[in-house]
Design a protein around this motif. Sequence first.
Motif, PDB file in Angstrom:
ATOM      1  N   VAL A  25       0.861  -1.172   0.000  1.00 17.35           N
ATOM      2  CA  VAL A  25       0.000   0.000   0.000  1.00 17.35           C
ATOM      3  C   VAL A  25       0.903   1.229   0.000  1.00 17.35           C
ATOM      4  O   VAL A  25       1.673   1.440   0.942  1.00 17.35           O
ATOM      5  N   VAL A  26       0.820   2.028  -1.062  1.00 17.52           N
ATOM      6  CA  VAL A  26       1.616   3.245  -1.182  1.00 17.52           C
ATOM      7  C   VAL A  26       0.751   4.408  -0.702  1.00 17.52           C
ATOM      8  O   VAL A  26      -0.201   4.807  -1.371  1.00 17.52           O
TER       9      VAL A  26
ATOM     10  N   LEU B   9      -0.320   9.155 -12.671  1.00 18.89           N
ATOM     11  CA  LEU B   9      -0.696   9.472 -11.294  1.00 18.89           C
ATOM     12  C   LEU B   9      -0.603  10.977 -11.065  1.00 18.89           C
ATOM     13  O   LEU B   9       0.320  11.500 -10.426  1.00 18.89           O
ATOM     14  N   ARG B  10      -1.600  11.675 -11.596  1.00 22.21           N
ATOM     15  CA  ARG B  10      -1.683  13.121 -11.473  1.00 22.21           C
ATOM     16  C   ARG B  10      -3.133  13.509 -11.215  1.00 22.21           C
ATOM     17  O   ARG B  10      -4.056  12.863 -11.696  1.00 22.21           O
TER      18      ARG B  10
ATOM     19  N   ILE C 115      -7.326   3.222  -6.853  1.00 21.82           N
ATOM     20  CA  ILE C 115      -6.618   2.642  -5.711  1.00 21.82           C
ATOM     21  C   ILE C 115      -5.856   1.391  -6.126  1.00 21.82           C
ATOM     22  O   ILE C 115      -4.687   1.207  -5.766  1.00 21.82           O
ATOM     23  N   ASP C 116      -6.484   0.518  -6.884  1.00 21.36           N
ATOM     24  CA  ASP C 116      -5.863  -0.741  -7.320  1.00 21.36           C
ATOM     25  C   ASP C 116      -5.034  -0.465  -8.564  1.00 21.36           C
ATOM     26  O   ASP C 116      -5.566  -0.210  -9.650  1.00 21.36           O
ATOM     27  N   ARG C 117      -3.702  -0.553  -8.436  1.00 23.18           N
ATOM     28  CA  ARG C 117      -2.802  -0.311  -9.560  1.00 23.18           C
ATOM     29  C   ARG C 117      -2.349  -1.591 -10.230  1.00 23.18           C
ATOM     30  O   ARG C 117      -1.556  -1.561 -11.162  1.00 23.18           O
ATOM     31  N   GLY C 118      -2.852  -2.737  -9.773  1.00 23.48           N
ATOM     32  CA  GLY C 118      -2.466  -4.015 -10.354  1.00 23.48           C
ATOM     33  C   GLY C 118      -1.184  -4.560  -9.761  1.00 23.48           C
ATOM     34  O   GLY C 118      -0.393  -3.841  -9.133  1.00 23.48           O
TER      35      GLY C 118
ATOM     36  N   ALA D 235      -7.919   0.179   0.172  1.00 23.61           N
ATOM     37  CA  ALA D 235      -6.674  -0.447  -0.272  1.00 23.61           C
ATOM     38  C   ALA D 235      -6.400  -1.735   0.497  1.00 23.61           C
ATOM     39  O   ALA D 235      -6.026  -2.768  -0.090  1.00 23.61           O
ATOM     40  N   VAL D 236      -6.607  -1.706   1.808  1.00 24.86           N
ATOM     41  CA  VAL D 236      -6.363  -2.903   2.616  1.00 24.86           C
ATOM     42  C   VAL D 236      -7.391  -3.989   2.307  1.00 24.86           C
ATOM     43  O   VAL D 236      -7.050  -5.182   2.220  1.00 24.86           O
ATOM     44  N   SER D 237      -8.632  -3.605   2.120  1.00 21.57           N
ATOM     45  CA  SER D 237      -9.665  -4.590   1.783  1.00 21.57           C
ATOM     46  C   SER D 237      -9.325  -5.312   0.487  1.00 21.57           C
ATOM     47  O   SER D 237      -9.467  -6.541   0.387  1.00 21.57           O
ATOM     48  N   LEU D 238      -8.870  -4.568  -0.500  1.00 16.52           N
ATOM     49  CA  LEU D 238      -8.496  -5.178  -1.774  1.00 16.52           C
ATOM     50  C   LEU D 238      -7.218  -5.999  -1.636  1.00 16.52           C
ATOM     51  O   LEU D 238      -7.112  -7.104  -2.195  1.00 16.52           O
ATOM     52  N   ALA D 239      -6.255  -5.485  -0.905  1.00 17.51           N
ATOM     53  CA  ALA D 239      -4.966  -6.166  -0.776  1.00 17.51           C
ATOM     54  C   ALA D 239      -5.096  -7.513  -0.080  1.00 17.51           C
ATOM     55  O   ALA D 239      -4.431  -8.487  -0.440  1.00 17.51           O
TER      56      ALA D 239
END
Length: 402
Positions: free
Chosen positions: A211-212, A228-229, A341-344, A371-375
């Motif tokens: 997670v960044v 990422l802008r 959020i999900d960058r693959g 992010a944590v839920s997906l990770a």
Amino acid sequence: MTRRPLTVVGGGFAGLTAAISAAEAGAAVTLHEAHRTLGGRARTADGPYLTNEGPHALYNRGPHWPWLRQRGLLEPLAPLPLRDAARLRFFHRGTLHRQPGLGILKLRAHRDAPVDQDFLTWGRTHAGEATVRAAAHFVGVATFHHDPGSLSAAFVQERLRRTTTLPPEARYLAGGWGKLIERMAQHARDLGVRIETGARVDALPEDRPVVVATHLDSARALLGDDRLRWTGARTVLLDLAVRTRRGDPFALSGLDFPGWIERFTGPDPGLAPRGEQLLQGQVGIGPDETRDDGVARAERLLDAGFRDWRERTTWRRTSLSNGRSGAVDLPGTCWRDRPAIDRGDGVYLAGDQVAAPGVLCEVSFTSALEAVSLALGTGRHPCTAPHRTTTTGTTGTTARVR
């Protein structure tokens, strides 16, 4: 059983939220923070003037409020005395007023603001030009932007509604936001999170998920992804200590231009030495303006509301914040259009400029939980929606999710 490892890059509010959430879900979490201290924009300076990076407050109707309270991380809060709560003033047409104007309060009641129109254009269908501009300038308190009226009507209207709610949503943390960060960090350590400060990450760890939770500029460099802008704001920040004088307002909002000055020693006298008041303010400036332009507008507010402030000044500091106050949405875009959020490949983003809803730090919070839920595959967090095309507002605008 061996706990699944998860790495968090960034030790601000988003990173600590992600670390705590992941540890509670059973992950073995390591958090890396490049600075020697945690906090990001939530750091509180060392004394004698306990400043934050611009005016800071927690909105008690946001999703982070019950989450922090359930974990015992909120208290102690700094209560705002009633005498100070009544000392909110509005700078309009060159003079101070006790109320923002009935027209602004009526404008906030509309809930049909579209995504694809700017706030000024939409607002003119409900109120006069002067009222709409004053309302847009007031929303500078929640956008840090020099021209909120040029932003998406839906984006600005949500912030107008949240900042004019009665009773007010804003609450203050005793000792500054740094105390919240300290409590979150200790809670994370108690859950087994390994926190490494002074640990700059220059390449993505091979062990995933990651997670960044950094500023978007840093995430863009780390991931090597120029997409990422997102639009941000340029803001002049003013920190000022003055000798105490009875009658100073608690806060002063600009309606002739976006600007906000707040006396943080009202709720928390310990933020400055005895006999002094700590003021913090912010004024958005345009892309072609200088810091001096913002300072001049801030001084107009001070001249109007804080009598003899120059003679009473004991300490002063100004700075320029560039894109560090969260995302702003231009007409035709909403939060779903921000970087996903999900960058693959097991990499996820969290922070205040990514695809998550909320006002100010609420975006960092909701993106961290998502992010944590997906990770960890624990199920999509209900605050965010899957990638899809949505229709928002009364004009049938489509918002594309990336």
